[in-house]
Design an enzyme around this catalytic site. Structure first.
Site, mmCIF file in Angstrom:
data_model
loop_
_atom_site.group_PDB
_atom_site.id
_atom_site.type_symbol
_atom_site.label_atom_id
_atom_site.label_comp_id
_atom_site.label_asym_id
_atom_site.label_seq_id
_atom_site.Cartn_x
_atom_site.Cartn_y
_atom_site.Cartn_z
ATOM 1 N N GLU A 196 -9.688 -12.061 -5.662
ATOM 2 C CA GLU A 196 -8.375 -11.774 -5.068
ATOM 3 C C GLU A 196 -7.707 -13.025 -4.513
ATOM 4 O O GLU A 196 -6.559 -12.979 -4.101
ATOM 5 C CB GLU A 196 -8.521 -10.747 -3.940
ATOM 6 C CG GLU A 196 -9.051 -9.419 -4.428
ATOM 7 C CD GLU A 196 -9.166 -8.407 -3.313
ATOM 8 O OE1 GLU A 196 -8.298 -7.539 -3.213
ATOM 9 O OE2 GLU A 196 -10.137 -8.500 -2.534
ATOM 10 N N CYS A 254 -8.645 -4.307 -11.367
ATOM 11 C CA CYS A 254 -8.441 -3.043 -10.646
ATOM 12 C C CYS A 254 -7.178 -3.075 -9.793
ATOM 13 O O CYS A 254 -6.935 -2.160 -9.020
ATOM 14 C CB CYS A 254 -9.660 -2.710 -9.787
ATOM 15 S SG CYS A 254 -9.975 -3.920 -8.500
ATOM 16 N N HIS A 267 0.812 -1.209 0.000
ATOM 17 C CA HIS A 267 0.000 0.000 0.000
ATOM 18 C C HIS A 267 0.850 1.266 0.000
ATOM 19 O O HIS A 267 0.428 2.306 -0.496
ATOM 20 C CB HIS A 267 -1.029 -0.040 1.127
ATOM 21 C CG HIS A 267 -2.133 -0.962 0.757
ATOM 22 N ND1 HIS A 267 -2.160 -2.269 1.162
ATOM 23 C CD2 HIS A 267 -3.184 -0.791 -0.087
ATOM 24 C CE1 HIS A 267 -3.209 -2.855 0.610
ATOM 25 N NE2 HIS A 267 -3.840 -1.984 -0.146
#
Ligand code: PEP
Ligand code: MG
Length: 557
Positions: A414, A485, A185
Site C-alpha cells: 500500500e 484488492c 471509505h
C-alpha cells in the site's frame, strides 16, 4: 429544470426521491422561565425516551454488527437511570427541559474528559446523545442520518465510516456527499451496500431545500435538486428499467478466453456482506476488512467475540480461501480502543501494522482469535497485514502469525516503499495483496479522503501501474501469488490489464464481479499482456485508459 450539480459517480445506479440533509446539531435557545419544574422533568425524560427508542430502532434495523453495537451502546446510555436524578435536581433549580438535558450531559462529559484516556474518548458519544435529546426537547429534527419513515436521498458534507455503516439501504435511495474521493471509505461502503452514490459534489448542501425532489446518477456523477414530480417519475422509470435488464450468464471461475485463471474474490467487512451472494465461481474472500467490525469501539473486542465474528465468515464460504486482514486502524478508520495519539497527518502516522509499536497485544489477541476460529472449519484461512513498509515489518508479522499456527502470512502493498521492496517482502511473506486505494494515495501524494484530486487518484495512473508491475515481476520470480484488492480490481476495463501484468487474484465487492468476469473472458492472455504493455507505456491515466479501451475494442471487433 434544476441546474445539474456534478460530482464523482462512485456507486452505479439511478435514484430519484426526496433529498434530505444530515440533521445538524440544534442550537440551544436562551433559557425559558420555569413555573412547573415537574413538567420540565417530564419533558426532559420524554425527550430521552424518544432518543432511546430512536437509537434502539436504528440498532434493530442496522445492516451490520458494527453499526448495531454502536447504536445499542448509545441507546443504553440514554436509558441510564442516573440521568433522571440529575435532571430532577436541575429542573428543581429552575432550568427548562432543554437546558437541564444540556447541562446534565455537559457535566458528565467534563468528568470523562478530565479522566483522560479511554474515558475521554467516550465524551463524543455523550455529546451526540445530548444533541439528540436537546433536539427532541425542542421539537427539532434529530441530528445525524434522518429517519423520516420513507425512502430518501441522503445529502451530507461527508460521512464517517460509522455513519455509512448505520445506513439502511432499504430506506436510503442514494448517497451524495460534498467531500470524499473515489477510494474514500464512504465510497467503498456505499458500493458494498449497492447504493447509487456520488462524492465530491460541490454546492450540494446549498442546493438542498426542504421537501425538494432530486435525481442521482451514480455512474455519471450528475445530481439534480429541485426537479419536478414528472421528471422524478421518469427517472424512476429509467432506474427500474436498468434494474430489470436481463442478468448475465451463469457464473464461473475467473479466466481469460484461453483459460488462464484469475481468481475472483470478494472484499467484505463482515459475514453479512456474504448474505445472498452467489459464491459459484468465487475463489473466496480476498480481503476481510476486520476493522470494520469494531469501528468507533471504545472497548477492545474480546477474544471470544472476535472468534465468533471470524468463524461466521469462515463457515459461510465452505472450502474457499479467506484472507483476513488484521486491524487496519488509524487515519479515516478510527478504533478508539487502541488509544492512538492525535497526529497532524494521521494517514502518515501510526496506522495499520504500525499500531503494533504501541499495542502489540491487540495484534497478538487478534491472531489468536483468527487461529481459534480457523480450527475445525473447511475454509482455507490466511492472514495479511495492512500498511507494511519494510521487509523487517513483513518478517515481524509473518513470525507472529506463524507462532499462532498461521503460516504463509501475506502482506499488503500500500506504500511505494513496499512495491520497491517486493522481492525482499516475498522472501518472508507468503503472498502480496496490492491495496491500490492507498498505493495510489501515497504514490501520487493525493489524499483519498478529499474530493479535489480525483485525477491523481485514478487507478490508471501509469506510475501506479508500474508499481503493480514491480510486484508481479517479483511474484513471478518467487513463484508466489500477487493479487489486487483495492477498488481498481473491480474496474472491468482495468481487469484484463491487471491480468496482463501478472496479477493472479482480483478481489472486489460482489456487485463488481460479473462485469469483471465478463471482461476477462473476452481477452486471451496474450491480448491482456498487450493491453498491459500499452497502459504501462502511456504518459497519463487518460492515455492509458484510451489505449486499453482501443485495444479492447479491436479484440472484440
Ligand atoms: C487499499 O488501500 O487499497 C485497501 C484495499 O485497503 P483499504 O481501502 O481498506 O484501506
Ligand atoms: Mg488500504
Amino acid at each position: 429544470m434544476a441546474d445539474p450539480l456534478r460530482g464523482l459517480g462512485v456507486g452505479p445506479g439511478l435514484a430519484a426521491g426526496i433529498v434530505l440533509p444530515m440533521g445538524a446539531p440544534p442550537e440551544l435557545p436562551p433559557p425559558r422561565p420555569v413555573t412547573d419544574p415537574g413538567r420540565e422533568l417530564d419533558a426532559a425524560l420524554a425527550a430521552l425516551e424518544s432518543v432511546r427508542a430512536d437509537l434502539a430502532g436504528r440498532a434493530a434495523a442496522a445492516p451490520g454488527k458494527a453499526a448495531r453495537d454502536v447504536l445499542e451502546a448509545q441507546a443504553a446510555i440514554a436509558a441510564d437511570p442516573m440521568l433522571e436524578t440529575d435532571l430532577g435536581v436541575r429542573t428543581q433549580r429552575g432550568e427548562d427541559a432543554a437546558h437541564a438535558l444540556h447541562g446534565t450531559f455537559d457535566e458528565y462529559r467534563r468528568v470523562l474528559l478530565d479522566a483522560g484516556d479511554h474515558l475521554a474518548e467516550r465524551a463524543a458519544d455523550l455529546a451526540d446523545i445530548a444533541d439528540r435529546a436537546v433536539a427532541a426537547a425542542l421539537g427539532r429534527p434529530m441530528p445525524g442520518v434522518p429517519a423520516p419513515g420513507h425512502p430518501f436521498i441522503l445529502a451530507a458534507g461527508d460521512l464517517s465510516p460509522a455513519d455509512t455503516a448505520t445506513l439502511d439501504p432499504s430506506t436510503v435511495l442514494a448517497l451524495v456527499t460534498e467531500r470524499g474521493g473515489p477510494t474514500s471509505h464512504t465510497a467503498i461502503l456505499a458500493r458494498a451496500l449497492g447504493l447509487p452514490a456520488v462524492v465530491g459534489c460541490a454546492g450540494l448542501l446549498d442546493a438542498v431545500a426542504p421537501g425538494a425532489l432530486g435525481t442521482v446518477d451514480g455512474t455519471t456523477g450528475e445530481v439534480r435538486i429541485g426537479v419536478g414530480a414528472d421528471e422524478a417519475d421518469a427517472f424512476r422509470g429509467r432506474a427500474a428499467a436498468l434494474r430489470a435488464r436481463p442478468g448475465r450468464g451463469p457464473a464461473g471461475p475467473g479466466r481469460t478466453a484461453d483459460g488462464h485463471p484469475v481468481d475472483l474474490m470478494l472484499n467484505i467487512g463482515s459475514a453479512a456482506d456474504l448474505d445472498g451472494v452467489d459464491l459459484t465461481g468465487v475463489a473466496g474472500v480476498g480481503l476481510f476488512r476486520t476493522e470494520l467490525l469494531f469501528l468507533e469501539r471504545r472497548e477492545e473486542p474480546g477474544l471470544d467475540q472476535q472468534v465468533r465474528a471470524y468463524r461466521e465468515v469462515f463457515d459461510a464460504v465452505g472450502e474457499r480461501v479467506v484472507v483476513v486482514r488484521t486491524l487496519d486502524a488509524g487515519a479515516d478508520k478510527p478504533l478508539p480502543f487502541l488509544g492512538l495519539p492525535e497526529e497532524p497527518n494521521p494517514a502518515l502516522g501510526v496506522r495499520g501494522f504500525r499500531t503494533v509499536r504501541l499495542r502489540p497485544e491487540v495484534l497478538e489477541t487478534q491472531l489468536e482469535a483468527i487461529a481459534l476460529a480457523a480450527e475445525g472449519t473447511a475454509a482455507r484461512v490466511a492472514v495479511m497485514a495492512p500498511m507494511i513498509s519494510t521487509p523487517g515489518e513483513a518478517a515481524d508479522f509473518a513470525g507472529r502469525a506463524a507462532r499462532h499456527g498461521l503460516p504463509g502470512a501475506g502482506v499488503m502493498v500500500e506504500v511505494p516503499a513496499a512495491a520497491l521492496s517486493a522481492a525482499a517482502l516475498l522472501r518472508v511473506a507468503g503472498f502480496l495483496s496490492i491495496g491500490t486505494n492507498d498505493l495510489g494515495q501515497y504514490a501520487l501524494a493525493a489524499d483519498r479522503q478529499g474530493g479535489d484530486l480525483p485525477d491523481l487518484l485514478d487507478p490508471w495512473q501509469p506510475a501506479l501501474l508500474r508499481l503493480i508491475a514491480m510486484c508481479t515481476r517479483a511474484g513471478l520470480a518467487a513463484g508466489k501469488s500477487v493479487g489486487v484488492c483495492g477498488e481498481a480490481a473491480g474496474d472491468p476495463l482495468l481487469a484484463p490489464v491487471l491480468a496482463g501484468l501478472g496479477v493472479g487474484r482480483l478481489s472486489m465487492s460482489a456487485r463488481s464481479m460479473p462485469p469483471v468476469r465478463d471482461a476477462l473472458a473476452r481477452h486471451d492472455l496474450a491480448g491482456c499482456e498487450r493491453l498491459a504493455g500499452r497502459a504501462l507505456a502511456a504518459a497519463s491515466a487518460e492515455e492509458a485508459r484510451t489505449a486499453a479501451a482501443a485495444g479492447a475494442t479491436v479484440r472484440e471487433g
